[in-house]
Design a protein around this motif. Structure first.
Motif, mmCIF file in Angstrom:
data_model
loop_
_atom_site.group_PDB
_atom_site.id
_atom_site.type_symbol
_atom_site.label_atom_id
_atom_site.label_comp_id
_atom_site.label_asym_id
_atom_site.label_seq_id
_atom_site.Cartn_x
_atom_site.Cartn_y
_atom_site.Cartn_z
ATOM 1 N N GLU A 67 0.832 -1.214 0.000
ATOM 2 C CA GLU A 67 0.000 0.000 0.000
ATOM 3 C C GLU A 67 0.859 1.255 0.000
ATOM 4 O OE1 GLU A 67 -3.321 0.274 -0.439
ATOM 5 O OE2 GLU A 67 -3.209 -1.887 -0.805
ATOM 6 N N GLY A 68 1.961 1.232 0.748
ATOM 7 C CA GLY A 68 2.874 2.370 0.750
ATOM 8 C C GLY A 68 3.462 2.624 -0.627
ATOM 9 N N ILE A 69 3.822 1.544 -1.322
ATOM 10 C CA ILE A 69 4.377 1.666 -2.675
ATOM 11 C C ILE A 69 3.327 2.229 -3.621
ATOM 12 C CG2 ILE A 69 5.210 0.335 -4.666
ATOM 13 C CD1 ILE A 69 6.543 -1.553 -2.548
ATOM 14 N N LYS A 70 2.107 1.727 -3.560
ATOM 15 C CA LYS A 70 1.036 2.222 -4.432
ATOM 16 C C LYS A 70 0.802 3.712 -4.226
ATOM 17 C CE LYS A 70 -1.636 -2.031 -4.707
ATOM 18 N NZ LYS A 70 -2.877 -2.700 -4.278
ATOM 19 N N ASP A 71 0.755 4.130 -2.968
ATOM 20 C CA ASP A 71 0.534 5.552 -2.667
ATOM 21 C C ASP A 71 1.668 6.407 -3.225
ATOM 22 O OD1 ASP A 71 -1.796 4.854 -1.349
ATOM 23 O OD2 ASP A 71 -0.940 5.059 0.663
ATOM 24 N N ALA A 72 2.907 5.936 -3.083
ATOM 25 C CA ALA A 72 4.054 6.693 -3.590
ATOM 26 C C ALA A 72 4.043 6.759 -5.114
ATOM 27 C CB ALA A 72 5.357 6.069 -3.090
ATOM 28 N N MET A 73 3.733 5.645 -5.772
ATOM 29 C CA MET A 73 3.720 5.620 -7.238
ATOM 30 C C MET A 73 2.599 6.468 -7.817
ATOM 31 S SD MET A 73 4.804 1.827 -8.573
ATOM 32 C CE MET A 73 3.283 1.083 -8.018
ATOM 33 N N ALA A 74 1.501 6.592 -7.092
ATOM 34 C CA ALA A 74 0.352 7.355 -7.595
ATOM 35 C C ALA A 74 0.704 8.821 -7.851
ATOM 36 C CB ALA A 74 -0.808 7.263 -6.611
ATOM 37 N N LEU A 75 1.769 9.306 -7.248
ATOM 38 C CA LEU A 75 2.183 10.697 -7.422
ATOM 39 C C LEU A 75 2.929 10.926 -8.732
ATOM 40 C CD1 LEU A 75 3.521 11.287 -3.782
ATOM 41 C CD2 LEU A 75 1.278 11.927 -4.708
ATOM 42 N N HIS A 76 3.233 9.844 -9.463
ATOM 43 C CA HIS A 76 4.047 9.944 -10.682
ATOM 44 C C HIS A 76 3.307 9.352 -11.877
ATOM 45 C CE1 HIS A 76 7.491 11.078 -8.216
ATOM 46 N NE2 HIS A 76 7.086 10.152 -7.377
ATOM 47 N N PRO A 77 2.947 10.192 -12.859
ATOM 48 C CA PRO A 77 2.232 9.663 -14.026
ATOM 49 C C PRO A 77 3.121 8.854 -14.984
ATOM 50 C CG PRO A 77 2.506 12.043 -14.210
ATOM 51 C CD PRO A 77 3.010 11.655 -12.862
ATOM 52 N N ASN A 78 4.414 9.199 -15.073
ATOM 53 C CA ASN A 78 5.311 8.504 -15.989
ATOM 54 C C ASN A 78 5.675 7.135 -15.416
ATOM 55 O OD1 ASN A 78 8.170 7.707 -16.884
ATOM 56 N ND2 ASN A 78 7.575 9.236 -18.402
ATOM 57 N N HIS A 79 5.612 6.085 -16.249
ATOM 58 C CA HIS A 79 5.808 4.719 -15.763
ATOM 59 C C HIS A 79 7.264 4.404 -15.403
ATOM 60 C CE1 HIS A 79 1.707 4.506 -17.079
ATOM 61 N NE2 HIS A 79 1.592 3.372 -16.410
ATOM 62 N N CYS A 80 8.219 5.090 -16.005
ATOM 63 C CA CYS A 80 9.617 4.927 -15.560
ATOM 64 C C CYS A 80 9.786 5.526 -14.170
ATOM 65 C CB CYS A 80 10.568 5.604 -16.549
ATOM 66 S SG CYS A 80 10.796 4.674 -18.073
ATOM 67 N N ASP A 81 9.133 6.659 -13.948
ATOM 68 C CA ASP A 81 9.188 7.269 -12.627
ATOM 69 C C ASP A 81 8.490 6.400 -11.591
ATOM 70 O OD1 ASP A 81 10.550 9.378 -13.788
ATOM 71 O OD2 ASP A 81 8.763 10.637 -13.992
ATOM 72 N N LYS A 82 7.434 5.707 -12.005
ATOM 73 C CA LYS A 82 6.761 4.772 -11.093
ATOM 74 C C LYS A 82 7.718 3.654 -10.685
ATOM 75 C CE LYS A 82 1.979 5.325 -12.740
ATOM 76 N NZ LYS A 82 1.400 5.877 -11.514
ATOM 77 N N CYS A 190 19.467 1.220 -14.405
ATOM 78 C CA CYS A 190 18.877 0.378 -15.462
ATOM 79 C C CYS A 190 17.670 1.069 -16.091
ATOM 80 C CB CYS A 190 18.469 -0.982 -14.920
ATOM 81 S SG CYS A 190 19.838 -2.081 -14.536
ATOM 82 N N ILE A 191 16.837 1.643 -15.246
ATOM 83 C CA ILE A 191 15.631 2.328 -15.739
ATOM 84 C C ILE A 191 16.041 3.460 -16.664
ATOM 85 C CG2 ILE A 191 13.675 3.806 -15.080
ATOM 86 C CD1 ILE A 191 13.584 2.092 -12.439
ATOM 87 N N ASN A 192 16.996 4.286 -16.237
ATOM 88 C CA ASN A 192 17.404 5.446 -17.028
ATOM 89 C C ASN A 192 18.249 5.074 -18.232
ATOM 90 O OD1 ASN A 192 16.040 7.281 -15.370
ATOM 91 N ND2 ASN A 192 17.765 7.411 -13.962
ATOM 92 N N GLY A 193 18.985 3.961 -18.131
ATOM 93 C CA GLY A 193 19.895 3.596 -19.213
ATOM 94 C C GLY A 193 19.314 2.697 -20.279
#
Length: 197
Positions: A67-82, A190-193
């Motif tokens: 639940e903590g992860i979901k709440d944090a990811m909800a603040l970022h629309p871009n999927h790499c940022d998620k 890895c995400i950025n590269g």
């Protein structure tokens, strides 16, 4: 919610960190009754046996992090940022995770690998859920042009989980959170590269 359900939820909430710290096999009924201030009869009045409490405690521990992860990811629309936020959650919340005994998936998997089929099955389900969540983020990111089309979602998910779990394990064993920070940094590299479009 009736009184029995309130009591049941309280038992799960209070026993969850005990199971996570002492292990699902290592936690005794005496540990639970002493910590909860309940009799064995009160525990068995709400649960069939210790394994039922353990399964519920494992789900509670996993859901707290999830639940903590979901709440944090909800603040970022871009999927790499998620994905980066997903990884950073473990480093940002390491102190709390460590205080509660570490990662419940890692703890339960090593604790029950050969000894408790019910816990092992539950852990497998949680890992599958974790993997599916990562794969879904990657596939949605591909659809939106945020993630490269050639990224293998299953391989990335496997690497992600292995690095997080390995980083937590090394940090817990050595008492140095730098191992988890290194794992998270590698995931973000890895995400950025190679993941970000």
């Amino acid at each position: 919610m009736g009184k029995a359900e309130v009591t049941r939820k309280a038992i799960i909430r209070e026993s969850a960190p005990i199971f996570n710290r002492k292990g699902y096999e290592g936690t005794s009924l005496a540990d639970l009754t002493a910590a909860l201030g309940l009799t064995k009869g009160a525990l068995y009045g709400n649960f069939a046996n210790k394994d039922e409490i353990a399964l519920e405690a494992l789900a509670f521990n996993f859901n707290r992090i999830s639940e903590g992860i979901k709440d944090a990811m909800a603040l970022h629309p871009n999927h790499c940022d998620k994905l980066a936020t997903f990884a950073r959650y473990y480093a940002d919340n390491y102190r709390d995770i460590a205080a509660r005994g570490g990662c419940p998936v890692l703890n339960a998997s090593t604790d029950s690998d050969d000894g408790n089929p019910a816990i092992r099955k539950k852990v497998r389900g949680l890992v599958d859920y974790w993997m599916t969540s990562l794969e879904r983020i990657i596939e949605r990111g591909k659809e939106r042009g945020e993630i490269r089309k050639g990224v293998n979602a299953g391989e990335f998910g496997s690497l992600f989980i292995a690095l997080i779990e390995g980083g937590i394990m090394l940090s817990k064993i050595t008492g140095e959170r730098a191992h988890l920070d290194t794992a998270v940094s590698h995931i973000i590299d890895c995400i950025n590269g190679s993941v970000r479009a």
